[in-house]
Design a protein around this motif. Structure first.
Motif, short mmCIF file in Angstrom:
data_model
loop_
_atom_site.label_atom_id
_atom_site.label_comp_id
_atom_site.label_asym_id
_atom_site.label_seq_id
_atom_site.Cartn_x
_atom_site.Cartn_y
_atom_site.Cartn_z
N ASN A 38 0.86 -1.26 -0.35
CA ASN A 38 0.37 -0.29 0.26
C ASN A 38 1.02 1.34 -0.10
N ILE A 39 2.07 1.14 0.77
CA ILE A 39 3.03 2.31 0.82
C ILE A 39 4.46 2.48 -0.57
N GLY A 40 3.91 1.61 -1.13
CA GLY A 40 4.99 1.20 -2.31
C GLY A 40 6.13 0.68 -2.30
N VAL A 41 6.59 -0.01 -1.09
CA VAL A 41 7.80 -0.99 -0.93
C VAL A 41 7.91 -1.95 -1.46
N VAL A 42 6.67 -2.34 -1.93
CA VAL A 42 6.79 -3.88 -2.83
C VAL A 42 5.69 -3.90 -3.92
N SER A 43 6.47 -4.66 -4.48
CA SER A 43 5.49 -4.35 -5.45
C SER A 43 4.19 -4.93 -5.52
N ARG B 129 12.85 -8.54 1.77
CA ARG B 129 12.05 -7.23 1.69
C ARG B 129 10.91 -7.75 2.80
N VAL B 130 9.96 -8.05 3.15
CA VAL B 130 8.84 -8.99 4.19
C VAL B 130 9.52 -7.99 5.70
N HIS B 131 10.94 -8.16 6.12
CA HIS B 131 10.77 -7.51 6.97
C HIS B 131 11.11 -5.80 7.36
N THR B 132 10.57 -5.15 5.98
CA THR B 132 10.91 -3.65 5.87
C THR B 132 9.47 -3.10 7.27
N GLY B 133 10.45 -2.38 8.35
CA GLY B 133 9.69 -1.11 9.06
C GLY B 133 8.86 -2.68 10.52
N ARG B 134 9.25 -3.73 10.53
CA ARG B 134 9.03 -4.77 11.05
C ARG B 134 10.21 -5.50 12.41
N SER B 135 9.84 -5.98 13.47
CA SER B 135 10.68 -5.98 14.28
C SER B 135 10.52 -7.48 14.52
N PRO C 281 -0.79 -4.25 18.22
CA PRO C 281 0.83 -3.61 18.22
C PRO C 281 1.68 -3.73 16.67
N LEU C 282 1.23 -4.84 16.08
CA LEU C 282 2.31 -4.25 14.44
C LEU C 282 1.83 -2.36 13.97
N GLY C 283 3.28 -2.93 13.86
CA GLY C 283 3.85 -1.53 13.07
C GLY C 283 4.57 -0.81 14.38
N THR C 284 4.69 -1.34 15.10
CA THR C 284 5.28 -0.71 15.83
C THR C 284 7.19 -0.74 16.16
N ALA C 285 7.67 -1.34 15.51
CA ALA C 285 8.41 -2.27 15.40
C ALA C 285 9.51 -2.69 16.64
N ALA C 286 10.17 -2.03 17.22
CA ALA C 286 10.99 -2.23 17.95
C ALA C 286 10.39 -1.69 19.69
N GLY C 287 9.98 -1.06 18.99
CA GLY C 287 9.08 -0.14 20.47
C GLY C 287 9.50 1.28 20.11
N TYR C 288 10.05 1.36 19.14
CA TYR C 288 10.02 3.84 18.68
C TYR C 288 9.62 3.85 17.15
N GLY C 289 8.99 3.06 17.08
CA GLY C 289 7.92 3.36 15.28
C GLY C 289 9.63 3.21 14.17
N VAL D 186 9.29 5.32 8.18
CA VAL D 186 8.65 5.09 6.79
C VAL D 186 6.67 5.11 7.46
N GLY D 187 6.55 5.68 6.37
CA GLY D 187 4.54 5.83 7.07
C GLY D 187 3.61 4.31 6.58
N LEU D 188 4.36 3.48 7.73
CA LEU D 188 3.48 2.07 7.17
C LEU D 188 1.91 2.43 7.33
#
Length: 430
Positions: free
Chosen positions: A49-54, A104-110, A195-203, A206-208
């Motif tokens: 949705n945000i263009g990180v993967v096609s 790429r699947v781990h982009t923005g995720r912890s 909680p998905l999209g909070t990553a390691a606890g600090y965001g 990238v606009g997830l």
């Protein structure tokens, strides 16, 4: 073991240290693995949705995630010590099948928000099961309360006290499990936060699309603060275990009653034969082992909650200590739900022994009736109490258990158990 996700060129991995770090994680993650895959699919959609993967990468990743879920369910893919944990296994599989798209699947995720969201989805499922079990137990108790009206002794201090009935006994546990149904629902409402999209606890920078993952995963709301997402780990698990523990506390007291009632000294209850076992040495014995283990089950849930509570002596932010909470959570729910699953059938089928219960009702158990009657007639209650105490041995003259129960007109007592009120309360939670 596959290369750790965090492996760097200047870091040497020691096998003994890795075994300690991984612990039982890869085994425990089997319980959460399908939920982890489900959350990964929503994350991939959000990245698209945000263009990180096609769009093509999104479709390929989702296809491979579905294939992994199918293989895992069929036993064709085994989560074992080849992997550090379930998260690593997902990424390794996607990278093996799809190359750069998998990377790429781990982009923005912890792994921090990855286990949080998988655990939340698992907890929502388990709390729905808990709610359904508590509801069914309440329904069985209501059915038997309406059908059983056999006199029995009521006890305080495990001493015979006043006349009671099997209907009153069942109505008590019906109301208890109606409340337990509510408690399970309230715990589910509390944890129903994404909680998905909070990553390691600090965001992340990238606009997830967190609104999408919240909707796609069926959460009622987004957990907004990344720091709080980490602070809530353990806290939410404790709330869920509290809901299980509340139901098991009532189960423990119910099981205690049945443990007493099945003894030769009481002999009020006959259990279905499959709920008893034999002795390894005494041929004459049939033991109420199921009831005794139902009574013991609360200890496992309480221990699980306590272990998590003890882990939470931590500052804010993620700490590796929290890894140990998964085993406690799984063990507590496994034991708790396993025990509660047995209750509806056992409660529906055990038999009361009417003659034995009636024989246990002594004349002195009507003394409270005598004192109340005199007080209603105008005698100060304390005077009526003393007079009834002095004549307790003859208090049953001209009385019967049925007449005592019929005269018990305070709401919810023997005259009117108010079962319709309880049924309505349960129906309103549908």
């Amino acid at each position: 073991m596959t290369q750790p996700l965090w492996q760097k060129s200047d870091t040497q991995v020691d096998a003994k240290i890795m075994r300690f770090l991984a612990g039982n994680d890869v085994v425990l993650d089997r319980e959460f693995f399908l939920h982890d895959i489900t959350a990964s699919k929503a994350h991939v959609e959000g990245l698209a949705n945000i263009g990180v993967v096609s769009a093509d990468e999104r479709d390929a990743l989702k296809r491979e995630l579905d294939a992994l879920a199918a293989d895992f369910s069929a036993g064709a893919f085994v989560l074992d010590d080849r992997f550090e944990d379930g998260h690593s296994a997902i990424e390794a599989r996607l990278t093996e099948r799809l190359g750069d798209a998998g990377r790429r699947v781990h982009t923005g995720r912890s792994r921090n928000d990855q286990i949080l969201v998988a655990t939340r989805l698992w907890l929502k499922e388990k709390l729905a099961t808990l709610e359904a079990l508590c509801r069914r137990i309440a329904e069985v108790c209501l059915e038997r309360a309406a059908g059983d009206a056999l006199p029995m002794p009521g006890y305080t201090h495990i001493q015979r006290a006043v006349v009671s009935s099997t209907g009153m006994w069942f109505a008590a546990f019906a109301e208890a499990f109606i409340d337990n149904t509510l408690r399970a629902r309230q715990a589910r409402v509390l944890i129903d936060a994404n909680p998905l999209g909070t990553a390691a606890g600090y965001g992340v920078n990238v606009g997830l699309d967190r609104a999408h993952t919240t909707q796609a995963l069926g959460f009622a709301r987004m957990q907004v603060s990344p720091i709080y997402a980490q602070l809530s780990r353990g806290k939410f698990e404790m709330a869920a275990l509290d809901a299980v523990g509340t139901a098991l506390l009532d189960t423990r007291r119910l099981a205690w009653d049945l443990s007493l009632f099945t003894t030769a000294e009481f002999d009020f209850v006959k259990l279905p034969s499959e709920y008893t076992t034999g002795s390894s040495i005494m041929p004459n014995k049939r033991n109420p082992d199921v009831v005794e283990l139902l009574r013991a089950s609360y200890a496992s849930v309480a221990a699980a909650r306590t272990e998590i509570e003890q882990l939470l002596s931590l500052p804010s932010g993620y700490q590796r200590d929290l890894q140990f909470s998964k085993g406690s959570l799984f063990h507590g729910f496994s034991m708790g739900l396993g025990a509660l699953e047995l209750l509806p059938d056992m409660l529906a089928r055990f038999e009361w022994k009417a003659d034995r219960m009636r024989a246990a009702i002594e004349p002195a158990m009507y003394a409270t009736d005598v004192a109340i009657e005199q007080a209603v007639a105008g005698v100060p209650f304390r005077d009526a109490y003393r007079a009834a105490a002095e004549t307790a041995a003859s208090a049953g003259e001209g009385r019967s258990p049925e007449s005592s129960l019929a005269a018990r007109t305070s709401p919810g007592a023997g005259h009117d158990l108010m079962l319709d009120t309880l049924r309505e309360r349960l129906a309103n939670m549908a």
